[in-house]
Scaffold this active site. Structure first.
Site, PDB file in Angstrom:
ATOM      1  N   HIS A 243      -9.311  -8.957  35.933  1.00 57.24           N
ATOM      2  CA  HIS A 243      -9.266 -10.369  35.537  1.00 57.24           C
ATOM      3  C   HIS A 243      -8.449 -10.604  34.263  1.00 57.24           C
ATOM      4  O   HIS A 243      -7.488 -11.367  34.235  1.00 57.24           O
ATOM      5  CB  HIS A 243     -10.686 -10.880  35.235  1.00 57.24           C
ATOM      6  CG  HIS A 243     -11.691 -10.673  36.315  1.00 57.24           C
ATOM      7  ND1 HIS A 243     -11.774 -11.495  37.403  1.00 57.24           N
ATOM      8  CD2 HIS A 243     -12.681  -9.756  36.468  1.00 57.24           C
ATOM      9  CE1 HIS A 243     -12.787 -11.110  38.172  1.00 57.24           C
ATOM     10  NE2 HIS A 243     -13.335 -10.059  37.634  1.00 57.24           N
TER      11      HIS A 243
HETATM   12  C1  BDR Z   1     -14.916 -12.195  33.497  1.00 62.42           C
HETATM   13  O1  BDR Z   1     -16.243 -11.766  33.221  1.00 62.42           O
HETATM   14  C2  BDR Z   1     -16.246 -10.490  32.637  1.00 62.42           C
HETATM   15  O2  BDR Z   1     -17.208  -9.687  33.229  1.00 62.42           O
HETATM   16  C3  BDR Z   1     -14.841  -9.958  32.747  1.00 62.42           C
HETATM   17  O3  BDR Z   1     -14.529  -9.175  31.606  1.00 62.42           O
HETATM   18  C4  BDR Z   1     -13.991 -11.194  32.828  1.00 62.42           C
HETATM   19  O4  BDR Z   1     -13.637 -11.669  31.552  1.00 62.42           O
HETATM   20  C5  BDR Z   1     -14.739 -12.318  34.996  1.00 62.42           C
HETATM   21  O5  BDR Z   1     -15.636 -13.241  35.515  1.00 62.42           O
END
Ligand code: BDR
Ligand code: CA
Length: 313
Positions: A243
């Site tokens: 992400h």
């Molecule tokens: C986001 O949530 C976190 O667990 C990850 O690092 C990312 O920023 C994805 O939903």
């Protein structure tokens, strides 16, 4: 063009770690003024420590790391050890960092930096809950107009949610902070799950990291191996979404991404849909556009950029 000055606001997290590495590996494009840690994936003592572990791994112990807010503005902290492991950076065991944590509070650093740097020259890159950023905006409203742009990872429209059926983790953890940031009037680029779920790891992509035969390459491969298991099981997908590096990749190669400039509002009241990013993708309201909401990425280009830049470290 001189490199873009950024502050990375983060809750590492393996994917946060890759985002930090990508930024630190790209000095011709990005100058990291500081890294501000926030509570999110794991509590603050771990996120600030993990941020320093990552800077040391990158060979950049001179990077300034600040600890910020240890809880959302109005709610109890929700964490994501089920995804990232107990430390937030589970995978191979990492030694404790020796580089210092800065004394200044992250929120004060954000405020001071925005006041001291020329107006419109600092970009904020939040890749965790938005608590530090919203607290800075509330405490020092004069800094809001000085921000060049906010490029954040958070939210979802077509993919709806990952922590609840209707909310993405970063927005869900502190929806009140998200509401402040989305309503601030700052130019905003949003990397929602709609795009990050297209930036999936594959065997070949992970092998490209491993075949660098460097500490960074091995670590990123091991982290993604760890991080993958959860999403592969959950979604039945071939790999896991990286992400957070989408934000940094956008700053380096924006042409890899496509989206729409639309209105996005944050739900803060409904029990069922708390933290939902209500994105007017189809432009069915006359609410004013406040965000460039990204939907598509050239995933091969994204992973090629990651591999090329991480190989430098
Ligand atoms: C986001 O949530 C976190 O667990 C990850 O690092 C990312 O920023 C994805 O939903
Ligand atoms: Ca994150």
């Amino acid at each position: 063009m001189p490199p873009r000055k950024i502050i990375i606001d983060t809750d590492p997290g393996q994917d946060d770690a890759v985002a930090i590495l990508l930024a630190l590996a790209s000095p011709e494009d990005i100058e990291v003024l500081g890294i501000t840690a926030v509570a999110g994936n794991v509590p603050l003592p771990l996120t600030q420590k993990n941020a320093r572990i990552v800077c040391e791994l990158a060979g950049k112990p001179e990077t300034k790391v600040f600890a910020g807010c240890d809880a959302p503005m109005k709610r109890k902290l929700v964490t994501a050890e089920h995804v990232h492991g107990k430390t937030g950076l589970d995978g191979p065991q990492m030694a404790d960092p020796t580089m210092p944590l800065q004394d200044q509070h992250a929120v004060d650093f954000i405020i001071e930096t925005l006041r001291n740097e020329p107006c419109g020259t600092v970009t904020l890159c939040p890749i965790g809950p938005l608590t530090n950023i919203a607290t800075a905006f509330e405490r020092a409203p004069d800094i809001v107009a000085r921000v060049q742009e906010i490029v954040l990872m958070g939210g979802a429209y077509f993919e709806v949610g990952n922590i609840t059926p209707t909310a993405e983790f970063n927005i869900y953890v502190d929806p009140d902070a998200a509401k402040i940031v989305f309503g601030a009037g700052v130019p905003l680029v949003v990397m929602p799950l709609d795009v990050t779920h297209k930036a999936l790891t594959t065997r070949n992509r992970i092998d490209a990291f491993r075949s660098m035969h460097t500490k960074v390459g091995d670590m990123v491969a091991a982290w993604t191996d760890f991080f993958e298991r959860f999403d592969m099981e959950k979604y039945g997908s071939e790999g896991a979404p990286l992400h957070d590096p989408c934000t940094i990749a956008y700053l380096i190669e924006p042409q890899l991404f496509e989206g729409r400039h639309i209105n996005v509002e944050i739900e803060t009241e409904s029990e069922l849909t708390l933290g939902m990013t209500v994105a007017d993708w189809w432009r069915v309201t006359d609410r004013p556009a406040n965000a460039m909401f990204i939907k598509d990425v050239d995933a091969s280009g994204f992973y090629a950029l990651l591999a090329a830049r991480l190989a430098r470290l």
